[in-house]
Motif scaffolding. Structure first.
Motif, PDB file in Angstrom:
ATOM      1  N   ARG A 130       0.830  -1.200   0.000  1.00 24.06           N
ATOM      2  CA  ARG A 130       0.000   0.000   0.000  1.00 24.06           C
ATOM      3  C   ARG A 130       0.870   1.257   0.000  1.00 24.06           C
ATOM      4  O   ARG A 130       0.586   2.234  -0.702  1.00 24.06           O
ATOM      5  N   LYS A 131       1.937   1.230   0.791  1.00 27.10           N
ATOM      6  CA  LYS A 131       2.866   2.364   0.829  1.00 27.10           C
ATOM      7  C   LYS A 131       3.535   2.568  -0.531  1.00 27.10           C
ATOM      8  O   LYS A 131       3.691   3.699  -1.003  1.00 27.10           O
ATOM      9  N   LEU A 132       3.943   1.468  -1.147  1.00 29.26           N
ATOM     10  CA  LEU A 132       4.604   1.560  -2.447  1.00 29.26           C
ATOM     11  C   LEU A 132       3.664   2.148  -3.503  1.00 29.26           C
ATOM     12  O   LEU A 132       4.080   2.922  -4.359  1.00 29.26           O
ATOM     13  N   LEU A 133       2.407   1.773  -3.425  1.00 30.51           N
ATOM     14  CA  LEU A 133       1.443   2.241  -4.408  1.00 30.51           C
ATOM     15  C   LEU A 133       0.984   3.675  -4.139  1.00 30.51           C
ATOM     16  O   LEU A 133       0.379   4.305  -5.008  1.00 30.51           O
ATOM     17  N   SER A 134       1.284   4.186  -2.955  1.00 29.11           N
ATOM     18  CA  SER A 134       0.845   5.532  -2.605  1.00 29.11           C
ATOM     19  C   SER A 134       1.856   6.604  -3.022  1.00 29.11           C
ATOM     20  O   SER A 134       1.560   7.795  -2.954  1.00 29.11           O
ATOM     21  N   LEU A 142       6.948  -0.458  -9.430  1.00 30.01           N
ATOM     22  CA  LEU A 142       6.286  -1.728  -9.141  1.00 30.01           C
ATOM     23  C   LEU A 142       5.337  -2.149 -10.254  1.00 30.01           C
ATOM     24  O   LEU A 142       5.361  -3.297 -10.709  1.00 30.01           O
ATOM     25  N   THR A 143       4.498  -1.220 -10.707  1.00 32.87           N
ATOM     26  CA  THR A 143       3.527  -1.587 -11.732  1.00 32.87           C
ATOM     27  C   THR A 143       4.203  -1.888 -13.067  1.00 32.87           C
ATOM     28  O   THR A 143       3.797  -2.814 -13.779  1.00 32.87           O
ATOM     29  N   ARG A 144       5.243  -1.115 -13.413  1.00 27.72           N
ATOM     30  CA  ARG A 144       5.950  -1.374 -14.669  1.00 27.72           C
ATOM     31  C   ARG A 144       6.613  -2.750 -14.643  1.00 27.72           C
ATOM     32  O   ARG A 144       6.567  -3.495 -15.634  1.00 27.72           O
ATOM     33  N   SER A 145       7.217  -3.087 -13.515  1.00 25.51           N
ATOM     34  CA  SER A 145       7.876  -4.384 -13.403  1.00 25.51           C
ATOM     35  C   SER A 145       6.872  -5.521 -13.505  1.00 25.51           C
ATOM     36  O   SER A 145       7.109  -6.526 -14.188  1.00 25.51           O
TER      37      SER A 145
END
Length: 226
Positions: A130-134, A142-145
Motif C-alpha cells: 500500500r505504501k509503495l502504491l501511494s 512496481l507496476t511497470r515491473s
C-alpha cells in the motif's frame, strides 16, 4: 616370476596408488570449492537480506520516495561499496525485495500462473505494498515491473503460429492483458482487499483465459483452413 615381472607388478601397484591419491586430492579440492561457494552464497544472501529489510523498514517509516541510499546503508550497517557491489540503485533493491514476482513467470508453455501464491504474499505484505502504491516513483517501478513480467509470460504461455499482420495484434492483446491484471491486483490492495486471495486468483485466471481463448480459437481456425 622373474625379477622384471615383479618390478612391473610393483610399478603397476605404485601407479594405481598414485592415481588413487590424485583422485582423492582432486575430490578434496572440488569439495573445498563447493564449500567456499556455499559460504559465499550465504554471505551474499545475508547482505541482500540486510539491505532489503532496511529498505522495507524505511519505506514503512517515511515512504519510498524519501528513502536515500545513505539511509539504507546506515540502517543495514554496511558500506556504500557493499551496496553497489549488489545493486546499481534503489530501484534494483526494491525489485529484489519482490523476487516472488518471478513466480508469475512461466518456465514452460504448459505451466499455469501461480496467482494464488502471489495474492497471498500481497495479503501478508499489504501495508508495504500500500505504501509503495501511494508514492509516484515506487508505484511506477512496481507496476511497470509487474506488467513487464506478465507481458513476457503471457507471450510465452501461448504463442500460436501467426501471420506477420496478426503478430502485432497478438502483442497488443498481451500488453492489454498484462495491464488489466496489474490494475486488478493494485486495485485490490488499494481497496483494502475486499475479497480473499483465492477469489482474486480465480478472477485473474479467468481474465487471462478470456484474452487467450480468442487467440486459441483464431489459431484453431487457421489450422483447419490450412
Amino acid at each position: 616370476m622373474n625379477k622384471s615381472a615383479k618390478k612391473s607388478g610393483n610399478g603397476d601397484r605404485g601407479g594405481d596408488r598414485t592415481r588413487a591419491a590424485g583422485k582423492i586430492a582432486d575430490r578434496r579440492v572440488q569439495d573445498r570449492r563447493v564449500q567456499d561457494r556455499r559460504v559465499q552464497d550465504r554471505r551474499v544472501q545475508k547482505t541482500r537480506k540486510l539491505l532489503s529489510d532496511a529498505l522495507v523498514s524505511l519505506i514503512l517509516e517515511k515512504g519510498y520516495d524519501e528513502v536515500s541510499i545513505q539511509d539504507i546503508i546506515d540502517r543495514a550497517n554496511v558500506g556504500r561499496s557493499t551496496f553497489y557491489s549488489h545493486y546499481e540503485n534503489k530501484e534494483q533493491l526494491l525489485l529484489f525485495g519482490h523476487e516472488h514476482l518471478r513466480a508469475l513467470s512461466l518456465r514452460d508453455a504448459g505451466r499455469p500462473f501461480d496467482f494464488l501464491s502471489f495474492y497471498r504474499h500481497l495479503a501478508e505484505m499489504h501495508e508495504l505494498v500500500r505504501k509503495l502504491l501511494s508514492a509516484e516513483k515506487s508505484e511506477r517501478v512496481l507496476t511497470r515491473s509487474l506488467e513487464d513480467i506478465l507481458h513476457g509470460s503471457i507471450c510465452r504461455l501461448y504463442a500460436p503460429r501467426l501471420a506477420p499482420e496478426e503478430g502485432a495484434l497478438f502483442m497488443l492483446r498481451c500488453e492489454a492483458a498484462a495491464a488489466a491484471l496489474v490494475r486488478l491486483m493494485t486495485s485490490w490492495v488499494r481497496k483494502a482487499m475486499p475479497c480473499s486471495p483465492e477469489r482474486m486468483a480465480e478472477e485473474s485466471t479467468a481474465l487471462l483465459q478470456r484474452v487467450l481463448a480468442d487467440e486459441r480459437a483464431a489459431a484453431s481456425g487457421r489450422t483447419r483452413r490450412e
